[in-house]
Design a protein around this motif. Structure first.
Motif, short mmCIF file in Angstrom:
data_model
loop_
_atom_site.label_atom_id
_atom_site.label_comp_id
_atom_site.label_asym_id
_atom_site.label_seq_id
_atom_site.Cartn_x
_atom_site.Cartn_y
_atom_site.Cartn_z
N GLU A 1 -13.64 39.64 -12.33
CA GLU A 1 -15.03 39.98 -12.01
C GLU A 1 -16.00 39.02 -12.69
O GLU A 1 -16.97 38.56 -12.08
N SER A 2 -15.73 38.69 -13.96
CA SER A 2 -16.63 37.79 -14.69
C SER A 2 -16.65 36.40 -14.08
O SER A 2 -17.68 35.73 -14.08
N ALA B 1 -16.05 35.82 -10.79
CA ALA B 1 -16.74 35.99 -9.51
C ALA B 1 -18.25 36.07 -9.68
O ALA B 1 -19.01 35.59 -8.84
N TYR B 2 -18.71 36.67 -10.79
CA TYR B 2 -20.14 36.82 -11.03
C TYR B 2 -20.78 35.57 -11.62
O TYR B 2 -22.00 35.50 -11.74
N SER B 3 -19.96 34.59 -12.02
CA SER B 3 -20.48 33.38 -12.66
C SER B 3 -20.95 32.36 -11.62
O SER B 3 -20.43 32.31 -10.50
N THR B 4 -21.92 31.55 -12.01
CA THR B 4 -22.37 30.47 -11.13
C THR B 4 -21.44 29.27 -11.30
O THR B 4 -20.74 29.15 -12.32
N SER C 1 -13.51 35.58 -5.51
CA SER C 1 -14.28 36.28 -4.48
C SER C 1 -13.38 37.05 -3.52
O SER C 1 -13.79 38.06 -2.92
N MET D 1 -17.78 41.49 -2.92
CA MET D 1 -19.15 41.07 -3.26
C MET D 1 -20.07 41.00 -2.05
O MET D 1 -21.16 40.46 -2.12
N ARG E 1 -28.84 39.15 -19.83
CA ARG E 1 -28.01 38.86 -18.65
C ARG E 1 -26.54 39.13 -18.97
O ARG E 1 -25.81 39.68 -18.15
N ARG F 1 -24.00 41.88 -17.34
CA ARG F 1 -22.69 41.47 -16.81
C ARG F 1 -21.58 42.37 -17.36
O ARG F 1 -20.68 42.78 -16.62
N ASP G 1 -21.77 45.70 -15.54
CA ASP G 1 -21.23 45.59 -14.18
C ASP G 1 -19.71 45.43 -14.18
O ASP G 1 -19.00 46.03 -13.39
N GLU G 2 -19.24 44.60 -15.12
CA GLU G 2 -17.83 44.21 -15.17
C GLU G 2 -16.93 45.35 -15.61
O GLU G 2 -15.88 45.61 -15.01
#
Length: 339
Positions: free
Chosen positions: A50-51, A53-56, A79, A84, A250, A254, A257-258
């Motif tokens: 998850e971390s 997938a949530y990263s840029t 992903s 997502m 932020r 995260r 959410d994670e």
């Protein structure tokens, strides 16, 4: 080949059944992702899929040893395993109905919060000194360990203390009230003292690793803004302070959410000394500005009442009514006002 696909599907099903976050090691073997790549991600504080997938992409490229192509591969593979995309409001409503809430120890306060402190989001508590913020944090550190049917979260607690106000003896008093073993309660609270704003951020990286290994229900930061106020001073450093604070918030979001933990942060207030303060009933406002306001899901304002009574007001929330409730600070933690 078909058997291998079935085995992979079964493994994914098992993970989904458990309902917890997927460890980043599960990416190993997908599209050339090696164990060394997973180790680099873990060292950078990314312990779950998850971390990742949530990263840029920019954030992944900042990790030493991750190339442009590898970053694209990691995002693509993560992903596939983490949903997502869009979902219906019906499905989201069903997920919201299953959210666990942690009791505050006070029936009146729980009624105001529609059950207690919500998991998977950030709850900010602000007010002057002696308004009950830290005492509520101590009570929550115990109640989060209670069974779900008793208003708990059946998980451990992470407590980051920036002001040196954490007292284990308060946890023992609350534990006795709820019939829990004092030693077990203390063992289930992971405590860290933060000494500067950089250290505070670094502790969240450690928190991420701990949450990946064991079930935590609550993360407390008391106070989230104290060190930022002292490490950055004056208007000249205001922009830098707000950027550092935004980065910290932020990361908290995260983690919520994670891992689905309840994140509780306390905040200090500042007195307004401009001309507008003459026309406001309460000239004190929470510090952190709009960055803090937008990051917090629920904002609670605390003020002192008569004697041991304190008043909590819903300052901002997407679903709670703007109402207030009285609670008391008793020897055995936060509870209802005794007549």
């Amino acid at each position: 080949m078909a058997m291998a696909q079935q085995a992979a599907a079964a493994e994914q099903f098992d993970d989904e059944e458990m309902g917890g976050p997927l460890l980043v090691s599960k990416l190993e073997g997908h599209s050339g992702i090696s164990a060394a790549d997973c180790k680099k991600l873990e060292e950078a504080g990314l312990h779950t899929i998850e971390s990742v997938a949530y990263s840029t992409k920019k954030m992944l490229l900042g990790i030493k040893g991750i190339s442009d192509k590898k970053a694209d591969t990691l995002i693509a593979e993560a992903s596939k395993l983490v949903p997502m995309g869009f979902t219906t409001a019906t499905e989201f409503h069903q997920r919201r109905a299953e959210i666990i809430k942690v009791t505050s120890g006070s029936a009146e306060l729980d009624k105001l919060l529609q059950g207690g402190i919500e998991t998977g989001s950030i709850t900010e508590m602000f007010g002057e000194f002696r308004t009950g913020k830290t005492q509520l944090c101590h009570t929550l550190a115990v109640t989060c360990q209670l069974p779900i049917d008793q208003g708990g979260g059946e998980g451990k607690c992470l407590y980051i203390d920036t002001e040196g106000t954490f007292r284990p003896e308060r946890l023992l008093a609350v534990a006795e009230r709820f019939g829990l073993s004092g030693q077990d309660v203390l063992d289930n609270v992971a405590y860290a003292r933060a000494y500067n704003s950089d250290h505070q951020l670094q502790l969240l990286v450690q928190a991420s690793a701990m949450m990946a290994e064991s079930r935590y229900a609550l993360l407390i930061v008391d106070s989230a803004t104290a060190l930022f106020r002292t490490d950055y001073s004056g208007r000249g450093e205001l922009a830098a302070r707000q950027m550092a604070l935004a980065q910290f918030l932020r990361m908290l979001l995260r983690l919520a959410d994670e891992f689905g933990v309840a994140v509780v942060i306390t905040n200090q207030v500042v007195a307004q000394v401009d001309g507008a303060s003459m026309f406001t009933a309460d000239p004190k406002k929470p510090i952190g500005g709009n960055i803090m306001a937008h990051a917090s899901t629920t904002r609670l304002s605390f003020r002192k009442g008569a004697g041991e009574t304190r008043v909590c007001k819903v300052y901002s929330s997407p679903c709670l009514a703007e109402d207030e409730a009285k609670f008391a600070i008793n020897p055995d933690g936060v509870g209802d006002v005794r007549e």
